[in-house]
Motif scaffolding. Structure first.
Motif, PDB file in Angstrom:
ATOM      1  N   CYS A 226     -91.690   0.349 -13.555  1.00  0.00           N
ATOM      2  CA  CYS A 226     -91.485   0.813 -12.177  1.00  0.00           C
ATOM      3  C   CYS A 226     -90.656   2.091 -12.155  1.00  0.00           C
ATOM      4  CB  CYS A 226     -90.805  -0.280 -11.357  1.00  0.00           C
ATOM      5  SG  CYS A 226     -90.224   0.236  -9.740  1.00  0.00           S
ATOM      6  N   ALA A 227     -89.621   2.158 -13.006  1.00  0.00           N
ATOM      7  CA  ALA A 227     -88.737   3.329 -13.047  1.00  0.00           C
ATOM      8  C   ALA A 227     -89.196   4.282 -14.143  1.00  0.00           C
ATOM      9  CB  ALA A 227     -87.295   2.899 -13.297  1.00  0.00           C
ATOM     10  N   ARG A 228     -89.199   5.572 -13.815  1.00  0.00           N
ATOM     11  CA  ARG A 228     -89.679   6.575 -14.765  1.00  0.00           C
ATOM     12  C   ARG A 228     -88.712   7.757 -14.815  1.00  0.00           C
ATOM     13  NH1 ARG A 228     -93.407   5.192 -11.349  1.00  0.00           N
ATOM     14  NH2 ARG A 228     -93.417   7.165 -10.205  1.00  0.00           N
ATOM     15  N   ASN A 229     -88.717   8.440 -15.945  1.00  0.00           N
ATOM     16  CA  ASN A 229     -87.942   9.665 -16.116  1.00  0.00           C
ATOM     17  C   ASN A 229     -86.478   9.456 -15.736  1.00  0.00           C
ATOM     18  OD1 ASN A 229     -90.394  11.014 -16.754  1.00  0.00           O
ATOM     19  ND2 ASN A 229     -90.793  11.292 -14.557  1.00  0.00           N
ATOM     20  N   ILE A 230     -85.840   8.510 -16.373  1.00  0.00           N
ATOM     21  CA  ILE A 230     -84.452   8.192 -16.069  1.00  0.00           C
ATOM     22  C   ILE A 230     -83.540   9.261 -16.679  1.00  0.00           C
ATOM     23  CG2 ILE A 230     -82.599   6.499 -16.288  1.00  0.00           C
ATOM     24  CD1 ILE A 230     -84.731   4.335 -16.496  1.00  0.00           C
ATOM     25  N   ASN A 231     -82.874  10.010 -15.825  1.00  0.00           N
ATOM     26  CA  ASN A 231     -81.936  11.043 -16.259  1.00  0.00           C
ATOM     27  C   ASN A 231     -80.513  10.516 -16.084  1.00  0.00           C
ATOM     28  OD1 ASN A 231     -80.019  13.434 -15.185  1.00  0.00           O
ATOM     29  ND2 ASN A 231     -81.393  14.244 -16.747  1.00  0.00           N
ATOM     30  N   VAL A 232     -79.693  10.665 -17.109  1.00  0.00           N
ATOM     31  CA  VAL A 232     -78.301  10.219 -17.054  1.00  0.00           C
ATOM     32  C   VAL A 232     -77.393  11.395 -17.417  1.00  0.00           C
ATOM     33  CG1 VAL A 232     -76.550   8.712 -18.075  1.00  0.00           C
ATOM     34  CG2 VAL A 232     -78.818   7.807 -17.556  1.00  0.00           C
ATOM     35  N   GLN A 233     -76.377  11.605 -16.598  1.00  0.00           N
ATOM     36  CA  GLN A 233     -75.345  12.592 -16.875  1.00  0.00           C
ATOM     37  C   GLN A 233     -73.990  11.875 -16.859  1.00  0.00           C
ATOM     38  OE1 GLN A 233     -75.906  16.467 -14.601  1.00  0.00           O
ATOM     39  NE2 GLN A 233     -77.304  15.136 -13.467  1.00  0.00           N
ATOM     40  N   VAL A 234     -73.096  12.308 -17.733  1.00  0.00           N
ATOM     41  CA  VAL A 234     -71.740  11.770 -17.781  1.00  0.00           C
ATOM     42  C   VAL A 234     -70.777  12.954 -17.712  1.00  0.00           C
ATOM     43  CG1 VAL A 234     -70.055  10.417 -19.076  1.00  0.00           C
ATOM     44  CG2 VAL A 234     -72.484   9.774 -19.129  1.00  0.00           C
ATOM     45  N   PHE A 235     -69.771  12.849 -16.853  1.00  0.00           N
ATOM     46  CA  PHE A 235     -68.758  13.885 -16.667  1.00  0.00           C
ATOM     47  C   PHE A 235     -67.380  13.291 -16.936  1.00  0.00           C
ATOM     48  CE2 PHE A 235     -72.374  15.032 -14.140  1.00  0.00           C
ATOM     49  CZ  PHE A 235     -72.420  16.413 -14.111  1.00  0.00           C
ATOM     50  N   ASN A 236     -66.482  14.128 -17.455  1.00  0.00           N
ATOM     51  CA  ASN A 236     -65.111  13.654 -17.631  1.00  0.00           C
ATOM     52  C   ASN A 236     -64.338  13.778 -16.325  1.00  0.00           C
ATOM     53  OD1 ASN A 236     -64.291  16.331 -17.400  1.00  0.00           O
ATOM     54  ND2 ASN A 236     -63.819  16.588 -19.567  1.00  0.00           N
ATOM     55  N   ARG A 237     -63.072  13.457 -16.336  1.00  0.00           N
ATOM     56  CA  ARG A 237     -62.265  13.400 -15.106  1.00  0.00           C
ATOM     57  C   ARG A 237     -62.080  14.778 -14.476  1.00  0.00           C
ATOM     58  NH1 ARG A 237     -56.117  12.178 -16.963  1.00  0.00           N
ATOM     59  NH2 ARG A 237     -55.776  12.771 -14.794  1.00  0.00           N
ATOM     60  N   TRP A 238     -62.303  15.860 -15.245  1.00  0.00           N
ATOM     61  CA  TRP A 238     -62.185  17.215 -14.710  1.00  0.00           C
ATOM     62  C   TRP A 238     -63.540  17.766 -14.254  1.00  0.00           C
ATOM     63  CZ3 TRP A 238     -59.706  15.773 -19.310  1.00  0.00           C
ATOM     64  CH2 TRP A 238     -58.322  15.613 -19.187  1.00  0.00           C
ATOM     65  N   GLY A 239     -64.570  16.925 -14.314  1.00  0.00           N
ATOM     66  CA  GLY A 239     -65.879  17.349 -13.860  1.00  0.00           C
ATOM     67  C   GLY A 239     -66.680  18.129 -14.878  1.00  0.00           C
ATOM     68  N   VAL A 240     -66.269  18.095 -16.145  1.00  0.00           N
ATOM     69  CA  VAL A 240     -67.018  18.772 -17.202  1.00  0.00           C
ATOM     70  C   VAL A 240     -68.076  17.821 -17.744  1.00  0.00           C
ATOM     71  CG1 VAL A 240     -66.882  19.839 -19.481  1.00  0.00           C
ATOM     72  CG2 VAL A 240     -65.071  20.236 -17.808  1.00  0.00           C
TER      73      VAL A 240
END
Length: 414
Positions: free
Chosen positions: A336-350
């Motif tokens: 059902c779900a496709r093209n799952i994009n994951v982003q991770v940022f640190n506490r300063w938004g980097v």
């Protein structure tokens, strides 16, 4: 210590024999440890060069048609009036530190000129209005502000230059309503932020919204625009306040259903950008796919995402087989779900991690950085709280449904 004025080439125009207007047509330099006060209007003419590394007190209007700048990171320019003060001129006034304190009325500073602040702006008392007067207020790379409040902020747009995170000191109608950005990657980045205590539905119909969005804030909105050309992966932060924000949005925050929505010019509709909610600071934060008009929205929220995905946000990459990576359980997915994009940022938004097709062939976040941090590949990221952003397409292709969600991820090496 003896105070000294290194160079002074100016003349005073007296009016009525009582008060003096200061007009600079030559070189005026205020050195460290030196103080200059102007009781009436200060005019820096086209031929005037005014450098301040000392302490300048402006008690009335300020106009710059020449050069206003500083040599060292020490100068303080104080605007302290007992009546409305005009800050005008055709040339930009480059200030290091600035202090604004005028209690003559609620909006005493009329900004029609350009101010560029490299150090600290102490917004002590009095609203700076450049919205109605067409002025420009810029904070350079290390520029920041303190004492910002309902009684002292910028009513109008604020520009931020450089690669440092920044909270825009913006408001409208007597309310300080911050918006913020995380650290851009490029030193040449330029962003502009502005707050509107207005219903965005007038210009951007709330009926045109993605299906996941149940309601849009009908009392306020922000614009956060990127004015530089380079691509930037940053996070934005919006705030809520009971004085300006609808009760339904306050309730949504408590129910983990508050999100940031953005008017998407390409699709002519409001889209959900997700949001990690901070109930302590009354803020919501997310990484956006684009910039422009943004505000708060209410979405249907649950631990289980569309297509039955479940998020486990505790990561302990110590090799014990438990929570060794950021797990997004897709056991009930059924394609059902496709093209799952994951982003991770640190506490300063980097951004420290990003991938498409998350979970395929071991493509997961296990505590290593793949972003713009200067860590060796063999080193884990520091333990602490991170932001995650998940975005994917779901359902039939023809429906073009997208889900985006932001939240907190807890990383520990123990």
């Amino acid at each position: 210590m003896k105070k000294s004025l290194l160079h002074l080439s100016a003349f005073l125009l007296f009016t009525g024999g009582m008060m003096a207007q200061t007009t600079n047509e030559g070189m005026l330099y205020i050195s460290e440890g030196t103080q200059l006060s102007t009781l009436e209007r200060f005019n820096n003419l086209t031929s005037g060069t005014f450098y301040n590394d000392g302490d300048v007190l402006i008690y009335s209007h300020f106009q710059n048609e020449g050069i206003v700048d500083f040599y060292k990171n020490t100068g303080l320019t104080r605007f302290i009036g007992t009546a409305s003060q005009e800050i005008s001129g055709s040339k930009t006034s480059f200030l290091y530190n600035a202090f604004f304190d005028n209690r003559s009325n609620s909006v005493p500073f009329n900004i029609s000129g350009s101010i560029d602040i490299s150090g600290q702006a102490n917004l002590f008392t009095g609203i700076l209005d450049n919205d109605n007067f067409g002025g420009e207020i810029t904070f350079n790379t290390d520029g920041n502000h303190i004492n910002t409040s309902n009684d002292s902020h910028v009513d109008g747009p604020v520009i931020k230059v450089g690669n440092k995170d920044f909270t825009f000191p913006i408001g409208d109608a007597g309310y300080y309503r911050l918006g913020g950005i995380s650290s851009p990657a490029n030193a040449t980045a330029i962003f502009e932020g502005k707050y509107f205590f207005e219903n965005s539905n007038v210009m951007y119909s709330h009926d045109l919204r993605a299906g996941v969005i149940l309601e849009i804030d009908n009392q306020e909105y922000w614009t956060i625009e990127k004015q530089s050309t380079a691509d930037e992966d940053i996070m934005i932060t919006l705030s809520w306040d009971e004085a300006t924000t609808p009760q339904s949005m306050l309730d949504a925050a408590a129910e983990n259903a508050l999100t940031i929505v953005r008017w998407d010019e390409a699709t002519n509709m409001w889209v959900d950008e997700g949001g990690a909610i901070d109930l302590t600071n009354n803020t919501v934060t997310t990484a956006v796919n684009d910039f422009g008009v943004v505000t708060l929205g209410r979405v249907q929220s649950d631990l289980i995402l569309p297509c039955g995905l479940v998020i486990y946000n505790s990561v302990t990459p110590n090799g014990d087989g438990l929570n060794d990576f950021f797990l997004i359980d897709q056991s009930n997915n059924d394609d059902c779900a496709r093209n799952i994009n994951v982003q991770v940022f640190n506490r300063w938004g980097v951004k420290v991690f990003e991938t498409n097709n998350y979970g395929v062939n071991g493509n997961v976040f296990s505590g290593y950085s793949s972003g713009r941090l200067t860590l060796k590949d063999s080193e884990y990221l520091p333990s602490g709280t991170y932001f995650y952003i998940i975005e994917y397409q779901y359902g039939p292709d023809a429906e073009n449904n997208f889900h985006k969600q932001a939240g907190y991820l807890y990383l520990s090496s123990n």
